[in-house]
Scaffold this motif. Structure first.
Motif, PDB file in Angstrom:
ATOM      1  N   SER A   1      -8.633  -9.782  25.712  1.00 23.03           N
ATOM      2  CA  SER A   1      -8.194  -9.136  24.490  1.00 23.03           C
ATOM      3  C   SER A   1      -9.431  -8.812  23.662  1.00 23.03           C
ATOM      4  O   SER A   1     -10.252  -9.690  23.375  1.00 23.03           O
ATOM      5  N   ARG A   2      -9.579  -7.536  23.297  1.00 21.89           N
ATOM      6  CA  ARG A   2     -10.773  -7.084  22.588  1.00 21.89           C
ATOM      7  C   ARG A   2     -10.469  -6.783  21.130  1.00 21.89           C
ATOM      8  O   ARG A   2      -9.365  -6.364  20.792  1.00 21.89           O
ATOM      9  N   PRO A   3     -11.468  -6.968  20.258  1.00 22.29           N
ATOM     10  CA  PRO A   3     -11.267  -6.618  18.850  1.00 22.29           C
ATOM     11  C   PRO A   3     -10.913  -5.148  18.696  1.00 22.29           C
ATOM     12  O   PRO A   3     -11.288  -4.307  19.519  1.00 22.29           O
ATOM     13  N   ILE A   4     -10.200  -4.842  17.636  1.00 17.51           N
ATOM     14  CA  ILE A   4      -9.877  -3.452  17.326  1.00 17.51           C
ATOM     15  C   ILE A   4     -10.871  -2.924  16.295  1.00 17.51           C
ATOM     16  O   ILE A   4     -11.493  -3.692  15.569  1.00 17.51           O
ATOM     17  N   SER A   5     -10.988  -1.599  16.244  1.00 18.53           N
ATOM     18  CA  SER A   5     -11.927  -0.965  15.327  1.00 18.53           C
ATOM     19  C   SER A   5     -11.222   0.138  14.545  1.00 18.53           C
ATOM     20  O   SER A   5     -10.148   0.619  14.933  1.00 18.53           O
ATOM     21  N   ALA A   6     -11.848   0.560  13.473  1.00 16.20           N
ATOM     22  CA  ALA A   6     -11.289   1.633  12.652  1.00 16.20           C
ATOM     23  C   ALA A   6     -11.156   2.917  13.458  1.00 16.20           C
ATOM     24  O   ALA A   6     -10.214   3.697  13.255  1.00 16.20           O
ATOM     25  N   GLU A   7     -12.091   3.132  14.397  1.00 10.77           N
ATOM     26  CA  GLU A   7     -12.069   4.357  15.191  1.00 10.77           C
ATOM     27  C   GLU A   7     -10.815   4.465  16.046  1.00 10.77           C
ATOM     28  O   GLU A   7     -10.349   5.576  16.338  1.00 10.77           O
ATOM     29  N   LEU A   8     -10.244   3.338  16.456  1.00  9.45           N
ATOM     30  CA  LEU A   8      -9.075   3.369  17.328  1.00  9.45           C
ATOM     31  C   LEU A   8      -7.859   3.937  16.611  1.00  9.45           C
ATOM     32  O   LEU A   8      -7.207   4.868  17.094  1.00  9.45           O
ATOM     33  N   ILE A   9      -7.510   3.371  15.458  1.00  9.16           N
ATOM     34  CA  ILE A   9      -6.325   3.882  14.758  1.00  9.16           C
ATOM     35  C   ILE A   9      -6.585   5.289  14.223  1.00  9.16           C
ATOM     36  O   ILE A   9      -5.666   6.120  14.157  1.00  9.16           O
ATOM     37  N   ALA A  10      -7.849   5.582  13.893  1.00  6.96           N
ATOM     38  CA  ALA A  10      -8.186   6.946  13.462  1.00  6.96           C
ATOM     39  C   ALA A  10      -7.919   7.950  14.577  1.00  6.96           C
ATOM     40  O   ALA A  10      -7.448   9.067  14.323  1.00  6.96           O
TER      41      ALA A  10
ATOM     42  N   ILE B   1       0.851  -1.189   0.000  1.00  6.81           N
ATOM     43  CA  ILE B   1       0.000   0.000   0.000  1.00  6.81           C
ATOM     44  C   ILE B   1       0.886   1.238   0.000  1.00  6.81           C
ATOM     45  O   ILE B   1       2.018   1.204   0.483  1.00  6.81           O
ATOM     46  N   GLY B   2       0.358   2.329  -0.561  1.00  8.85           N
ATOM     47  CA  GLY B   2       1.213   3.488  -0.766  1.00  8.85           C
ATOM     48  C   GLY B   2       2.387   3.081  -1.639  1.00  8.85           C
ATOM     49  O   GLY B   2       2.244   2.281  -2.570  1.00  8.85           O
ATOM     50  N   SER B   3       3.557   3.598  -1.326  1.00 10.57           N
ATOM     51  CA  SER B   3       4.757   3.200  -2.071  1.00 10.57           C
ATOM     52  C   SER B   3       5.583   2.166  -1.318  1.00 10.57           C
ATOM     53  O   SER B   3       6.700   1.844  -1.726  1.00 10.57           O
ATOM     54  N   LEU B   4       5.030   1.638  -0.230  1.00  6.47           N
ATOM     55  CA  LEU B   4       5.725   0.628   0.572  1.00  6.47           C
ATOM     56  C   LEU B   4       5.679  -0.710  -0.162  1.00  6.47           C
ATOM     57  O   LEU B   4       4.611  -1.297  -0.342  1.00  6.47           O
ATOM     58  N   ARG B   5       6.840  -1.164  -0.586  1.00  5.95           N
ATOM     59  CA  ARG B   5       6.868  -2.410  -1.340  1.00  5.95           C
ATOM     60  C   ARG B   5       6.737  -3.613  -0.425  1.00  5.95           C
ATOM     61  O   ARG B   5       6.956  -3.529   0.789  1.00  5.95           O
ATOM     62  N   ARG B   6       6.380  -4.717  -1.007  1.00  2.88           N
ATOM     63  CA  ARG B   6       6.269  -5.966  -0.243  1.00  2.88           C
ATOM     64  C   ARG B   6       7.653  -6.569  -0.015  1.00  2.88           C
ATOM     65  O   ARG B   6       8.585  -6.298  -0.740  1.00  2.88           O
ATOM     66  N   GLY B   7       7.732  -7.377   1.034  1.00  3.94           N
ATOM     67  CA  GLY B   7       8.960  -8.119   1.277  1.00  3.94           C
ATOM     68  C   GLY B   7      10.014  -7.391   2.081  1.00  3.94           C
ATOM     69  O   GLY B   7      11.134  -7.885   2.187  1.00  3.94           O
ATOM     70  N   VAL B   8       9.673  -6.212   2.645  1.00  2.00           N
ATOM     71  CA  VAL B   8      10.669  -5.481   3.426  1.00  2.00           C
ATOM     72  C   VAL B   8      10.223  -5.189   4.852  1.00  2.00           C
ATOM     73  O   VAL B   8      11.051  -5.085   5.766  1.00  2.00           O
ATOM     74  N   LEU B   9       8.904  -5.073   5.072  1.00  2.00           N
ATOM     75  CA  LEU B   9       8.381  -4.738   6.393  1.00  2.00           C
ATOM     76  C   LEU B   9       7.277  -5.716   6.766  1.00  2.00           C
ATOM     77  O   LEU B   9       6.225  -5.753   6.120  1.00  2.00           O
ATOM     78  N   TYR B  10       7.543  -6.513   7.783  1.00  2.00           N
ATOM     79  CA  TYR B  10       6.566  -7.480   8.268  1.00  2.00           C
ATOM     80  C   TYR B  10       6.136  -7.092   9.681  1.00  2.00           C
ATOM     81  O   TYR B  10       6.867  -6.420  10.415  1.00  2.00           O
ATOM     82  N   ARG B  11       4.954  -7.562  10.060  1.00  5.94           N
ATOM     83  CA  ARG B  11       4.426  -7.292  11.396  1.00  5.94           C
ATOM     84  C   ARG B  11       3.899  -8.597  11.988  1.00  5.94           C
ATOM     85  O   ARG B  11       3.433  -9.479  11.264  1.00  5.94           O
TER      86      ARG B  11
ATOM     87  N   ASP C   1      -5.374   6.707   4.551  1.00  4.84           N
ATOM     88  CA  ASP C   1      -5.927   6.273   5.834  1.00  4.84           C
ATOM     89  C   ASP C   1      -6.802   5.041   5.663  1.00  4.84           C
ATOM     90  O   ASP C   1      -6.831   4.159   6.527  1.00  4.84           O
ATOM     91  N   ALA C   2      -7.518   4.953   4.547  1.00  3.92           N
ATOM     92  CA  ALA C   2      -8.378   3.797   4.299  1.00  3.92           C
ATOM     93  C   ALA C   2      -7.560   2.518   4.182  1.00  3.92           C
ATOM     94  O   ALA C   2      -7.925   1.470   4.750  1.00  3.92           O
ATOM     95  N   ASP C   3      -6.436   2.579   3.462  1.00  4.42           N
ATOM     96  CA  ASP C   3      -5.588   1.393   3.310  1.00  4.42           C
ATOM     97  C   ASP C   3      -4.896   1.041   4.622  1.00  4.42           C
ATOM     98  O   ASP C   3      -4.741  -0.140   4.962  1.00  4.42           O
ATOM     99  N   ILE C   4      -4.459   2.061   5.361  1.00  4.98           N
ATOM    100  CA  ILE C   4      -3.840   1.826   6.670  1.00  4.98           C
ATOM    101  C   ILE C   4      -4.827   1.133   7.588  1.00  4.98           C
ATOM    102  O   ILE C   4      -4.494   0.163   8.285  1.00  4.98           O
ATOM    103  N   THR C   5      -6.054   1.603   7.586  1.00  9.94           N
ATOM    104  CA  THR C   5      -7.087   1.026   8.449  1.00  9.94           C
ATOM    105  C   THR C   5      -7.410  -0.402   8.058  1.00  9.94           C
ATOM    106  O   THR C   5      -7.567  -1.272   8.923  1.00  9.94           O
TER     107      THR C   5
END
Length: 222
Positions: free
Chosen positions: A177-186, A11-21, A144-148
């Motif tokens: 442990s509770r689910p996360i929502s779009a509102e949290l990262i926003a 997503i964005g210009s961040l290529r695959r294969g370099v940043l994992y989580r 923000d939509a892709d980040i979310t």
């Protein structure tokens, strides 16, 4: 053997294969280590507290990589009014307020030559990792939509799409442990923009230079 592992790129210009989580590598199996080796892993960024790391140390199984301990939250919960893990909404406002120094350290580290590929993780790869990855993705031009959308994949990765689940924390205490929502990262991104206007300005306020941001972008896009 590692929970909630995925590529944060694409997503964005961040290529695959370099940043994992992911979640903690304390459950890494030998097969998992072979897969990480095949990915070319060079750096692991551990966002957990020193006590968490001591209680559940990451496994290596012969992997040769640099490990950076960069706690997102204050080490001693008793010393601060820490809204975690019970108050999710409070946590997502607390993290950007206190995580600036750790994020600055991470950016400088990932801007260095030969730092990548990298795995960024906390305990389960949901909250602390969620904010860190969101900041990195934002710097690489992700919407923000892709980040979310990427952020919310942790609900599936942790089985939280079915609702809250109990777990035992590093002190032996049972928590939920509770689910996360779009509102949290926003709310985290809104805190950064309200107080600093932009994500780069937020990082500049914590000592990150424009040259370091440029080097980070070059590393993660080249």
């Amino acid at each position: 053997g590692v929970r909630n592992f995925r590529d944060a790129g694409g997503i964005g210009s961040l290529r695959r294969g370099v940043l994992y989580r992911s979640g903690s590598l304390h459950t890494l199996t030998e097969e998992g280590a072979r897969k990480l080796k095949a990915l070319g892993l060079r750096t692991v960024v551990d966002l957990r507290s020193p006590f968490e790391q001591e209680t559940w140390p990451d496994q290596r199984h012969g992997l040769d990589h640099e490990t950076l301990s960069v706690p997102t939250l204050p080490a001693n919960r008793e010393d601060v009014d820490l809204p975690w893990p019970e108050d999710q909404a409070g946590l997502y406002l607390f993290m950007p307020e206190t995580a600036g120094p750790s994020l600055a350290t991470i950016i400088r580290s990932l801007a260095a030559p030969r730092a990548l590929p990298v795995v960024v993780h906390c305990a389960v790869g949901k909250d602390r990792t969620g904010l860190t990855i969101a900041v990195l993705q934002s710097l690489l031009g992700a919407s923000d939509a892709d980040i979310t959308a990427d952020f919310l994949l942790s609900n599936l990765g942790l089985g939280l799409d079915k609702g809250p689940t109990p777990y035992i924390d590093e002190t032996g205490t049972e928590r939920i442990s509770r689910p996360i929502s779009a509102e949290l990262i926003a709310s985290s991104l809104a805190w950064i923009r309200t107080h600093h206007d932009t994500v780069p300005a937020y990082l500049h306020a914590h000592g990150v230079t424009e040259a370091e941001l440029a080097a980070l972008r070059a590393n993660l896009t080249a």
